[in-house]
Design an enzyme around this catalytic site. Structure first.
Site, PDB file in Angstrom:
ATOM      1  N   GLN A  66      14.494  -9.135  -4.182  1.00 10.52           N
ATOM      2  CA  GLN A  66      13.181  -9.708  -3.857  1.00 10.52           C
ATOM      3  C   GLN A  66      12.568 -10.389  -5.081  1.00 10.52           C
ATOM      4  OE1 GLN A  66      10.330  -7.546  -1.276  1.00 10.52           O
ATOM      5  NE2 GLN A  66       9.238  -7.152  -3.171  1.00 10.52           N
ATOM      6  N   GLY A  97       8.245  -5.539  -8.946  1.00 16.00           N
ATOM      7  CA  GLY A  97       9.094  -4.466  -9.462  1.00 16.00           C
ATOM      8  C   GLY A  97      10.564  -4.810  -9.270  1.00 16.00           C
ATOM      9  N   GLY A 142       0.803  -1.220   0.000  1.00 16.51           N
ATOM     10  CA  GLY A 142       0.000   0.000   0.000  1.00 16.51           C
ATOM     11  C   GLY A 142       0.834   1.266   0.000  1.00 16.51           C
ATOM     12  N   LYS A 146      12.685  -2.645  -8.707  1.00 17.26           N
ATOM     13  CA  LYS A 146      13.192  -1.745  -7.669  1.00 17.26           C
ATOM     14  C   LYS A 146      13.738  -2.590  -6.509  1.00 17.26           C
ATOM     15  CE  LYS A 146      12.711   1.459  -4.199  1.00 17.26           C
ATOM     16  NZ  LYS A 146      12.248   0.724  -3.088  1.00 17.26           N
ATOM     17  N   SER A 184       9.429   5.199  -3.706  1.00 19.57           N
ATOM     18  CA  SER A 184       9.266   4.262  -2.599  1.00 19.57           C
ATOM     19  C   SER A 184       8.228   4.835  -1.644  1.00 19.57           C
ATOM     20  CB  SER A 184      10.604   4.103  -1.860  1.00 19.57           C
ATOM     21  OG  SER A 184      10.379   3.518  -0.597  1.00 19.57           O
ATOM     22  N   HIS A 211       4.133   1.395  -8.144  1.00 21.90           N
ATOM     23  CA  HIS A 211       3.117   0.350  -7.989  1.00 21.90           C
ATOM     24  C   HIS A 211       2.147   0.359  -9.181  1.00 21.90           C
ATOM     25  CE1 HIS A 211       3.953   1.254  -3.569  1.00 21.90           C
ATOM     26  NE2 HIS A 211       4.199  -0.038  -3.636  1.00 21.90           N
ATOM     27  N   HIS A 227       2.261   4.441  -5.179  1.00 22.39           N
ATOM     28  CA  HIS A 227       2.837   5.508  -6.009  1.00 22.39           C
ATOM     29  C   HIS A 227       2.915   4.986  -7.448  1.00 22.39           C
ATOM     30  CE1 HIS A 227       6.410   3.042  -5.745  1.00 22.39           C
ATOM     31  NE2 HIS A 227       6.434   3.159  -4.422  1.00 22.39           N
TER      32      HIS A 227
HETATM   33  P1  AMP Z   1       5.956  -2.538  -1.669  1.00 25.47           P
HETATM   34  O1  AMP Z   1       4.595  -1.959  -1.521  1.00 25.47           O
HETATM   35  O2  AMP Z   1       7.056  -1.564  -1.402  1.00 25.47           O
HETATM   36  O3  AMP Z   1       6.120  -3.850  -0.951  1.00 25.47           O
HETATM   37  O4  AMP Z   1       6.120  -2.885  -3.212  1.00 25.47           O
HETATM   38  C1  AMP Z   1       5.179  -3.660  -3.894  1.00 25.47           C
HETATM   39  C2  AMP Z   1       5.699  -3.939  -5.277  1.00 25.47           C
HETATM   40  O5  AMP Z   1       5.924  -2.707  -5.962  1.00 25.47           O
HETATM   41  C3  AMP Z   1       7.050  -4.686  -5.282  1.00 25.47           C
HETATM   42  O6  AMP Z   1       7.047  -5.649  -6.332  1.00 25.47           O
HETATM   43  C4  AMP Z   1       8.043  -3.580  -5.537  1.00 25.47           C
HETATM   44  O7  AMP Z   1       9.228  -4.021  -6.147  1.00 25.47           O
HETATM   45  C5  AMP Z   1       7.240  -2.684  -6.477  1.00 25.47           C
HETATM   46  N1  AMP Z   1       7.783  -1.331  -6.463  1.00 25.47           N
HETATM   47  C6  AMP Z   1       7.959  -0.519  -5.396  1.00 25.47           C
HETATM   48  N2  AMP Z   1       8.549   0.636  -5.767  1.00 25.47           N
HETATM   49  C7  AMP Z   1       8.740   0.549  -7.113  1.00 25.47           C
HETATM   50  C8  AMP Z   1       9.326   1.412  -8.088  1.00 25.47           C
HETATM   51  N3  AMP Z   1       9.821   2.593  -7.774  1.00 25.47           N
HETATM   52  N4  AMP Z   1       9.366   0.989  -9.370  1.00 25.47           N
HETATM   53  C9  AMP Z   1       8.872  -0.225  -9.724  1.00 25.47           C
HETATM   54  N5  AMP Z   1       8.308  -1.089  -8.846  1.00 25.47           N
HETATM   55  C10 AMP Z   1       8.247  -0.709  -7.563  1.00 25.47           C
END
Ligand code: AMP
Length: 288
Positions: free
Chosen positions: A160, A154, A31, A156, A192, A37, A34
């Site tokens: 992971q 992602g 959640g 990023k 992020s 996501h 941005h």
């Molecule tokens: P998170 O909510 O941070 O756990 O991220 C959820 C998913 O979004 C994961 O697969 C992340 O790698 C991806 N993600 C987060 N930030 C970015 C970004 N700046 N660019 C691409 N994917 C992202």
């Protein structure tokens, strides 16, 4: 777009969709969404008939003392962001872990964990030894509940993505894994959810991570192949900007093992603290 909170209802929806021949994509998130996501959601939309976005801040991947309690959350705004994107379901479970009683520690009632033994060790595994155990476990739970045909991550979070792709391969999950490009702010900072916790000064200084990765790309383009040269310039630049480098490593894109020379597709991954925020960034490097 429906919001589903119960895992039984989630699985039932998925099974009924699949019975009608619908292909389902899952985008797992924590959640506070941005554009990074949302780019995954757009990719999911292209690859399936139905899109499920999970929003769940997974306690299993935070060690005691990490930022679980202050992790940014804004569910209502996330819903608004997803509405125009053709998302079918937001899966927002209350808690995915069985707890025997509230007084017991947070792992009571749950004792099965997934380890991806080698890929989880380098990079983030150094300072967060149980992090990937938590991520792999919650993603396998989500895959079992949603039963998607495709799951989108992602790059990023480069390690992971690799860890989860390996888990899916090794454990025969029947799902295709997609890795999408890292999305940046206009000035280059990797997007992020945690960026909101940076002060204005930290936010400005944190650009040193992106600039040092860009510099590494330029050096490689002009013929530099020595990892230690690239790493040293990055560590110096980030430290001079007030950042505390957790790691700055150049590794093989698949094995995530350190490489001394950039002779095959590699990734330069950096994690650094600015204030109380730990930031991740990376670029893929190749010398051809
Ligand atoms: P998170 O909510 O941070 O756990 O991220 C959820 C998913 O979004 C994961 O697969 C992340 O790698 C991806 N993600 C987060 N930030 C970015 C970004 N700046 N660019 C691409 N994917 C992202």
């Amino acid at each position: 777009m429906a919001i589903v909170r119960e895992k039984g209802a989630m699985r039932q929806w998925s099974r009924s969709q699949r019975q009608c021949g619908q292909r389902i994509a899952l985008v797992p998130t924590m959640g506070f969404l941005h554009q990074g996501h949302l780019s995954l959601v757009a990719e999911a939309r292209l690859r399936a008939d139905k899109v499920v976005v999970s929003i769940y801040v997974n306690p299993g991947q935070f060690a005691p003392g990490e930022d679980l309690d202050v992790y940014p959350r804004d569910f209502d705004s996330d819903v608004e962001k997803l509405k125009p994107l053709g998302v079918d379901i937001i899966f927002n479970p209350h808690d995915l872990y069985v707890r025997e009683s509230p007084e017991k520690n947070r792992e009571s009632g749950h004792e099965t964990w997934i380890r991806v033994e080698n890929l989880e060790r380098p990079l983030c595994g150094g300072s967060r030894p149980l992090f990937f155990r938590g991520v792999a476990t919650v993603v396998s739970k989500l895959l079992n509940i949603v039963e998607p045909d495709v799951v989108v991550f992602g790059k990023k979070d480069y390690q992971q993505w690799r860890v989860l792709a390996r888990m899916v391969r090794d454990l025969d999950f029947g799902v295709e894994v997609i890795g999408c490009p890292l999305v940046r702010e206009a000035d280059g900072l990797a997007m992020s959810s945690r960026n909101v916790r940076l002060t204005a000064t930290e936010r400005k200084n944190a650009l040193a991570i992106f600039h040092s990765l860009k510099r590494a790309e330029e050096l490689v383009r002009s013929g530099e192949t020595d990892s230690s040269v690239l790493i040293e310039q990055a560590v110096t630049a980030i430290s001079n900007a007030g950042g505390k480098v957790d790691y700055a490593s150049i590794v093989d894109q698949e094995t995530l093992k350190s490489v001394d020379k950039i002779t095959k597709p590699s990734v330069f991954a950096i994690t650094a603290w600015f204030g109380s925020v730990r930031l991740l960034d990376n670029v893929e490097l190749s010398n051809n």
